[in-house]
Scaffold this motif. Structure first.
Motif, PDB file in Angstrom:
ATOM      1  N   ASP A 101      24.884  38.491  49.276  1.00 48.64           N
ATOM      2  CA  ASP A 101      23.929  39.594  49.116  1.00 48.64           C
ATOM      3  C   ASP A 101      23.722  40.368  50.416  1.00 48.64           C
ATOM      4  N   ASN A 143      24.334  44.073  44.107  1.00 52.00           N
ATOM      5  CA  ASN A 143      25.563  44.664  44.617  1.00 52.00           C
ATOM      6  C   ASN A 143      25.257  46.012  45.270  1.00 52.00           C
ATOM      7  N   TYR A 144      26.234  46.576  45.958  1.00 49.56           N
ATOM      8  CA  TYR A 144      25.934  47.816  46.691  1.00 49.56           C
ATOM      9  C   TYR A 144      25.711  48.990  45.751  1.00 49.56           C
ATOM     10  N   LEU A 166      34.409  44.917  44.623  1.00 51.39           N
ATOM     11  CA  LEU A 166      33.254  45.237  45.463  1.00 51.39           C
ATOM     12  C   LEU A 166      32.326  46.209  44.752  1.00 51.39           C
ATOM     13  N   GLY A 225      30.621  44.186  42.200  1.00 51.90           N
ATOM     14  CA  GLY A 225      29.609  43.295  42.760  1.00 51.90           C
ATOM     15  C   GLY A 225      29.959  41.828  42.729  1.00 51.90           C
ATOM     16  N   GLU A 226      31.254  41.500  42.697  1.00 48.49           N
ATOM     17  CA  GLU A 226      31.648  40.086  42.665  1.00 48.49           C
ATOM     18  C   GLU A 226      31.171  39.388  43.938  1.00 48.49           C
ATOM     19  N   TYR A 263      26.572  42.706  50.898  1.00 50.38           N
ATOM     20  CA  TYR A 263      26.465  43.913  50.075  1.00 50.38           C
ATOM     21  C   TYR A 263      25.435  44.878  50.650  1.00 50.38           C
ATOM     22  N   PRO A 275      23.849  41.274  39.455  1.00 47.38           N
ATOM     23  CA  PRO A 275      24.249  42.684  39.513  1.00 47.38           C
ATOM     24  C   PRO A 275      23.249  43.567  40.261  1.00 47.38           C
ATOM     25  N   HIS A 292      34.648  37.759  49.001  1.00 48.86           N
ATOM     26  CA  HIS A 292      33.637  38.728  48.558  1.00 48.86           C
ATOM     27  C   HIS A 292      32.319  38.526  49.310  1.00 48.86           C
ATOM     28  N   ALA A 338      27.958  38.729  44.567  1.00 56.71           N
ATOM     29  CA  ALA A 338      26.508  38.931  44.659  1.00 56.71           C
ATOM     30  C   ALA A 338      25.795  37.943  43.745  1.00 56.71           C
TER      31      ALA A 338
END
Length: 382
Positions: free
Chosen positions: A361, A170-171, A158, A161-162, A364, A167, A358, A164
């Protein structure tokens, strides 16, 4: 059948005119699936046709098979409308032959849902998803020199960013941009997140992430510039400690099996032990002024649909989160409480219907909001 994701353990009961399929949707935790089957010959090949596909309590009519997530989006939205009427939940949705039947339950009182409100939910299943902010809702009380403060992201897939689309979505990257927008200066940023990272690997794996994080902290402390410092550390870690157990032979009968529960309980205790070590060492290295935020995990199977396996999945995630919170409280670490923000929305916020837990977007973005809320509770604001 592509819209149903990957099937495993298929079992057919076929007769001359058709039959019944029983299988599971492949994922971290298998989802039971059943369907009526008919077949036809096409160019010398047998084609199977699925009708009235059921995932748990949900029956998916043929127009909704691709993507399968559409109906779960609807159910999650309908649940949110019903919840505002009192203690009401949709337990079953069945559709076919141009008919739709919804079954639910209520504790007390009459329930009324307007056609207009329900139509709005069904037409826009994303309308109730929490949205992150571009910048903090309050002005900062202090502003650093450009590049003096650093944000360090740590954890598992997480953090990496898997799931998303890139990159940039991701959060962690978005939290970095949020910090720069809030303070209107450049921030230093490093993301050490590793897909598959467990609490044990974080401490004792090859080139441990904990050691690499502490090395970055000490580099700033020893660079001769009193202004440079680690300002904030985010951490998503813990769930990978139990995934091998859920996927292993002991839990093959399901997470409700007593032997499986025993193994899961042992793992969650170890999560707290390891997290205490991790958070204590990060706090000692970064000092009392650094802001450290650990995340609670969402339940990837919380569709808000009343499916039977949701309760078992949520029980496991709450157990993990309880251990994470306990370790955080013992080490002066804030909590980004992502778990409730995903409630009933994981069919929309993750890839779970494709066999991948996962986030997408939007998901995230919800994780980002959890970190923003935690940061604005403890950060340098007026």
């Amino acid at each position: 059948m592509a819209g149903l994701g990957r099937l495993q353990n298929p079992r057919f009961d076929l007769k001359s005119q058709g039959g019944r399929l029983s299988a599971e949707l492949a994922g971290r935790v298998p989802i039971p699936l059943e369907a009526d089957v008919t077949f036809s010959l096409d160019g010398g090949r047998i084609r199977l046709h699925l009708h009235e596909v059921s995932i748990g309590f949900l029956t998916l009519p043929e127009p909704l098979l691709d993507p399968a997530g559409t109906v779960l989006n609807y159910v999650a939205g309908v649940n949110q409308v019903l919840s505002r009427q009192g203690d009401v939940r949709l337990a079953e949705l069945r559709s076919g032959n141009a008919a739709l039947r919804m079954t639910g339950y209520r504790v007390e009182g009459a329930t009324q849902v307007s056609d207009t409100e329900l139509a709005a939910v069904l037409s826009d299943p994303f309308r109730n998803i929490p949205a992150p902010r571009e910048r903090a809702s309050r002005a900062p009380s202090t502003v650093p020199s450009p590049g003096a403060w650093k944000y360090l992201a740590l954890g598992d897939s997480l953090a990496a960013g898997e799931g998303a689309s890139s990159p940039a979505n991701n959060y962690a990257t978005r939290f970095w941009r949020y910090l720069e927008s809030t303070f209107n200066v450049d921030f230093a940023f490093s993301n050490l997140g590793v897909p598959g990272e467990s609490t044990s690997l974080f401490v004792d794996g090859p080139e441990p992430q904990l050691d690499r994080a502490i090395a970055q902290i000490e580099t700033l402390q020893n660079d001769g510039d009193p202004e440079t410092q680690i300002h904030v550390i985010t951490l998503s870690l813990g769930v990978n400690d139990i995934i091998p157990i859920l996927e292993g032979p002991v839990c093959r009968a399901g997470p409700g099996d007593p032997a499986c529960r025993t193994e899961l309980d042992k793992a969650t205790v170890q999560i707290e032990t390891n997290m205490n070590v991790i958070l204590r060492r990060l706090r000692e290295a970064a000092g009392s002024e650094a802001l450290i935020i650990a995340m609670t995990y969402y339940d990837p199977f919380d569709f808000g649909s009343g499916l039977a396996f949701e309760a078992l999945s949520d029980e496991t995630m709450r157990s993990i989160n309880g251990r994470i919170v306990a370790a955080a409280q013992a080490n002066d670490v804030a909590i980004a409480d992502a778990h409730p923000l995903f409630g009933g929305l994981t069919a929309r916020l993750t890839h779970v219907l494709e066999g991948d837990v996962h986030p997408v977007d939007r998901g995230y973005g919800v994780l980002l909001l959890a970190f923003q809320d935690a940061y604005e509770r403890i950060g340098p604001f007026r």
